[in-house]
Design an enzyme around this catalytic site. Sequence first.
Site, PDB file in Angstrom:
ATOM      1  CD  GLU A 161      -1.455   2.428   1.665  1.00 21.65           C
ATOM      2  OE1 GLU A 161      -2.435   3.439   1.104  1.00 21.65           O
ATOM      3  OE2 GLU A 161      -0.501   2.484   2.306  1.00 21.65           O
ATOM      4  CD  GLU A 162       2.749   3.498   3.921  1.00 22.73           C
ATOM      5  OE1 GLU A 162       2.538   4.308   3.319  1.00 22.73           O
ATOM      6  OE2 GLU A 162       2.067   3.345   4.905  1.00 22.73           O
TER       7      GLU A 162
END
Length: 351
Positions: free
Chosen positions: A230-231
């Site tokens: 996600e990051e």
Amino acid sequence: YNEVSYKKCIGELMKTTVDYITKLANIPSPTGYTSHIMNYVIAELESFGYAPVRTNKGGVMVTVTGKDDSKHRVVTAHLDTLGAMVRAVKPGGRLKMDLIGGFVYNAIEGENCTVHVSKNGKKISGTILMHQTSVHVYKDAGTAERNQTNMEVRLDEKVTNEKETRALGIEVGDFISFDPRVVVTESGFIKSRHLDDKVSAAILIELLKEYKTQNITLPYTTHFYFSAFEELGHGANSSIPVETVEYLSVDMGAMGDDQQTDEYSVSICVKDGSGPYHYELRQHLVKLANDNKIPYKLDIYPYYGSDASAALRAGAEVKHALFGAGIESSHSYERTHIDSVQATERLVDAY
């Protein structure tokens, strides 16, 4: 709650969720180095009686069959965090870093860290510092820019040059994780790095445990998806079952100037850097919060993206939504309150 206390609240109502937050925060998982934390989640879910599946991308998905198996839901939380990699071994034996995720060097100055040596499996501790740290030596110690050139990792080993550091096995590409420093106060605050998004992951694990132990059948088949990228902006944008009609990302609420989000309610995102979230689904979440007397705030996160927005960019034909606990000082040494964790857990459950 009354003033007798948040300690009692934590002990009786949210203890397991807080325990999971602490456990998850203490397992290093910078993006790209998430196998250990995924192994933990798989083992935990299997202990409840679930059959989690690891995706090719490295995430973990567990499917809970509901009364209606024709229109599925996906609920995500991400377990990857900010971190760094070894960029170079410097002539003096210290390490140059390359950052993983969207944050600034100032946020990690003075932080203890661990270098995960891929060559031999060693874990070597260190501290992230300015090269010009000492005010007794460097006139610009306070004014020099905090950037890749000036910041470095001081290793807790007897090394004075590049050769000695390389003899430890350290190589370019080794991951660097930051010490989380988890603290739970008697007043109900939780301070730690990586509350984004381990608070949400802890909530999903706790709810899955409750659904199994209480023999609860969900109204719709739901895929709980713990994502690993996600990051970097492409987390849970794949492995989405074709039956999925709604996609909920449970992630942190951003706090700051012009923000309504606080540490005592659940933050429902109406728009972030990717644009507005699905209005109809957002209104459904607001109604659930009102009907269940769950404290909430509506907010816009101007510099933000989620697993849900990543899924839409990848072409998912779903209604998408985002909400989560309010996190103060996001992408730094973060803080939230048990009130916000509980409000978020209640809204996930209501949904």
